[in-house]
Every structure is written in C-alpha cells, then in structure tokens.
Write a protein that holds these residues in place. Structure first.
Motif, PDB file in Angstrom:
ATOM      1  N   SER A 198     -33.523 -39.759   4.048  1.00  7.00           N
ATOM      2  CA  SER A 198     -34.671 -40.500   4.887  1.00  7.00           C
ATOM      3  C   SER A 198     -33.733 -41.764   5.405  1.00  7.00           C
ATOM      4  O   SER A 198     -33.265 -42.544   4.339  1.00  7.00           O
ATOM      5  CB  SER A 198     -35.824 -40.994   4.073  1.00  7.00           C
ATOM      6  N   GLY A 200     -37.033 -42.952   9.652  1.00 11.61           N
ATOM      7  CA  GLY A 200     -37.942 -43.758   8.598  1.00 11.61           C
ATOM      8  C   GLY A 200     -39.074 -44.477   9.120  1.00 11.61           C
ATOM      9  O   GLY A 200     -38.895 -44.615  10.525  1.00 11.61           O
ATOM     10  N   ALA A 231     -39.128 -45.689   3.182  1.00 14.15           N
ATOM     11  CA  ALA A 231     -37.830 -44.961   2.575  1.00 14.15           C
ATOM     12  C   ALA A 231     -37.850 -44.986   1.297  1.00 14.15           C
ATOM     13  O   ALA A 231     -37.672 -43.995   0.223  1.00 14.15           O
ATOM     14  CB  ALA A 231     -36.636 -45.360   3.108  1.00 14.15           C
ATOM     15  N   VAL A 275     -38.201 -41.600  -1.593  1.00 11.37           N
ATOM     16  CA  VAL A 275     -37.120 -41.421  -2.277  1.00 11.37           C
ATOM     17  C   VAL A 275     -37.524 -41.381  -3.932  1.00 11.37           C
ATOM     18  O   VAL A 275     -37.399 -40.619  -4.668  1.00 11.37           O
ATOM     19  CB  VAL A 275     -35.800 -41.915  -2.221  1.00 11.37           C
ATOM     20  N   TYR A 282     -37.713 -37.104  -0.970  1.00 11.09           N
ATOM     21  CA  TYR A 282     -36.412 -37.041  -0.225  1.00 11.09           C
ATOM     22  C   TYR A 282     -35.550 -37.178  -1.287  1.00 11.09           C
ATOM     23  O   TYR A 282     -35.789 -37.987  -2.461  1.00 11.09           O
ATOM     24  CB  TYR A 282     -36.234 -38.317   0.807  1.00 11.09           C
ATOM     25  N   GLY A 300     -31.895 -41.805   0.220  1.00  5.86           N
ATOM     26  CA  GLY A 300     -32.408 -42.967   1.431  1.00  5.86           C
ATOM     27  C   GLY A 300     -31.557 -43.742   1.865  1.00  5.86           C
ATOM     28  O   GLY A 300     -30.517 -44.287   1.034  1.00  5.86           O
TER      29      GLY A 300
END
Length: 339
Positions: A33, A66, A72, A76, A81, A84
């Motif tokens: 991300s 993002g 972000a 994460v 994700y 990031g």
C-alpha cells in the motif's frame, strides 16, 4: 496419424510451458500500500516492477494507492496489506494502542520529514516566527499539523499564538490561494506543486521544512507488521533491496520513471511530477546523512527524537522503544546503498 501428431504437439507444448509455470509460482506475492495517489517518488516501485527487479528477486508485488499515511498504517496493521509506505509519525500512537499489531520501519526512504510550513508572498509572513497571530490551515489530525507544536518550540514560536482552521486535504491549497488562511502545514512537495497546479507563480510560494529548521526527524518509509516480519524475514529483505534498486533506477532515469507511472494512471502529469520528485530527492531523500552513510541509514538517536516529539504531540504516555520501532536488519550492505 493426425490425432497422434496433435497429441504429441500438445504434449510437447505443455512440457515447454512447465518451466514458465514453475517460475511464476516461485514468485512470492506481496500486497503493498502506498500513502497516496501516484506521485513522482512512487516511480521507484513501478520501475522495480517494469524493469524486472521484482521478478529477479522472486517477488510479485501488487501496488495500490493509499488515502493518507494513517490509512496505510491501518491497512498494514490489520493485515490487509503486507507492506506499506507512509509517514511513520502516526505509528507512535498506533503502536502504543495496538501492541499486538506493532509496526516496524524497515527502510526510511525519506531521511528527513517532508513536513513544512507554507505560505504565499503578501501574507505578512517572511520567516516562520511571523506566523504568530496568524490563521493556519490543515486537515484535523494531519501529521504536519500534529508536529507543529514541536517545530514551533525549536523555531521559537508560541504554539498558542496561532489559530487553526480545519478543512479536507483537497481544499487546503485552494484555501491558501484564496486567502481563507494565512499559511498551511503539509508535505512541502505536496503543497508546493499543488499550488503550482492551481496557477500560483512559483516565486510567490514560501516554504520552511521542519527538518531544515531544527526538527531533524525521519519521514516516510517502508514498514511492516512485526509479527509478519518474523515469518517473512527473507521476503522483507528482498523487498527492501528491490526498493533501493528501484530508487537508483529512478535517480538515473527520471523521465522513464514518470512514464512508468503514466502507464498506470493516464491522468498522471509527468512534467509536474518530475519536478515534484526532484524536490523530494533534494530535500528529503539525498541528504548529507544518506550520502555519507547510505540510503536507509538508521540513527537511533534520531529515532528517539521522532518518538519523543510524536508522543508529546499525540498525547502518548507509553511510547514504544526506538529498537521496537525502527530496524536496519533488512537493509542491504552499506556498499549497495551508496549513491
């Protein structure tokens, strides 16, 4: 005979295809991300993709835009994700409140924060101290606004002497241009070139980066969740290596980097973003520190300062230890990080 020939040809084609299938399956998939919509510095990752750096290191990376650094960090931290890129200031509060999903900076891309105070000529502000008594604008909770009290202390400004106007991020630059606020806080390269895009003469823009005026702390970088890192140490090492190789490609071919992003976003302004990247490179990335010690060099004294000022700004009573927050464990050798 015809059927037999077709069968043999099909079998031969399948055999020839097998190595390619195995190679594709050997690639480690990563969800990555960004902090915002595509900007010039993000080309370090699109070039790593386009020019085979990821592939050569056994990675298959899906890079998504993002909606702010806080966005972000949450993506994460939640596991949505794997890795990031964001301004890591907000992670001080995130880690204090979510110790089970602790985030770790594994490559500080911006050796200096891009947070800055920005105004226009004719507003009665010729130096940072002149903002006393003025109306400043920034989104509520935005990182550079949260850091302003720490910047104000080192710059000799009374934080209580300014008034704040809150707005959506996409209105900040317009409100400065139309005199609804006297100055704004934000990333220097974001505000500066947004104003240029609004038709403001570049010579009328005045900016004071926090890092160049006493608050020398790290900015945005590559981070991951601590628990994920323990299970994926080799993958994290390869991604950091690919990121640094991608940045070197970008430093040597800025037009190629902008074209790489243009292929992903048709509305991407290559000329403006090339200039935005040049400012980012010169003010936040290729600093005296990174030139002397290599890209991504981690100085724990600077990490402790970053944690301290953010903990004070965000009211965090139990800030994380520097060693739990940043690491150089996944960086390539210094010789591979020199520029």
């Amino acid at each position: 005979m015809t059927f037999r020939r077709r069968t043999l040809l099909a079998a031969g084609a399948a055999a020839l295809a097998l190595p390619q299938i195995r190679t594709a399956r050997a690639q480690t998939a990563l969800r990555f991300s960004l902090d915002w919509a595509l900007q010039g510095n993000h080309a370090m990752w699109s070039l790593a993709d386009d020019r085979g750096v990821y592939r050569n290191l056994g990675l298959s990376v899906r890079m998504d835009r993002g909606f702010g650094s806080g966005d972000a960090l949450v993506k994460v931290g939640s596991g949505a994700y794997d890795i990031g890129f964001a301004d890591f200031a907000g992670a001080v509060k995130f880690n204090a409140e979510n110790p089970q999903n602790r985030l770790v900076m594994i490559y500080p891309v911006f050796d200096r924060t891009a947070a800055a105070l920005v105004t226009l000529k004719g507003r009665g502000i010729e130096k940072p101290q002149d903002v006393a008594g003025k109306n400043l604008g920034a989104p509520e909770g935005e990182g550079s606004r949260m850091l302003f009290p720490a910047f104000a202390r080192v710059a000799g400004i009374d934080p209580a002497s300014v008034r704040w106007t809150s707005m959506a991020a996409n209105l900040r630059d317009t409100m400065l241009r139309t005199r609804q606020v006297d100055a704004v806080t934000g990333f220097l390269f974001t505000v500066h070139f947004n104003l240029v895009g609004l038709g403001v003469p570049e010579g009328d823009i005045l900016g004071w980066p926090y890092a160049e005026h006493g608050l020398d702390i790290y900015g945005s970088g590559v981070f991951a969740r601590a628990e994920w890192l323990e299970r994926n140490q080799d993958t994290a090492t390869r991604f950091v290596k690919a990121s640094i190789e991608g940045l070197k490609l970008l430093l040597n071919d800025i037009p190629g980097g902008m074209a790489s992003l243009k292929r992903r976003e048709p509305l991407f302004d290559e000329a403006l973003e090339a200039r935005r990247f040049a400012m980012t490179r010169d003010r936040s990335m290729l600093t005296p520190n990174s030139r002397a010690n290599g890209l991504g060099h981690v100085d724990m004294a600077r990490v402790r300062t970053l944690i301290q000022v953010n903990a004070e700004a965000l009211g965090v009573a139990n800030p994380p230890r520097a060693e739990d927050f940043f690491t150089d464990r996944y960086l390539p050798p210094r010789s591979e990080r020199m520029v």
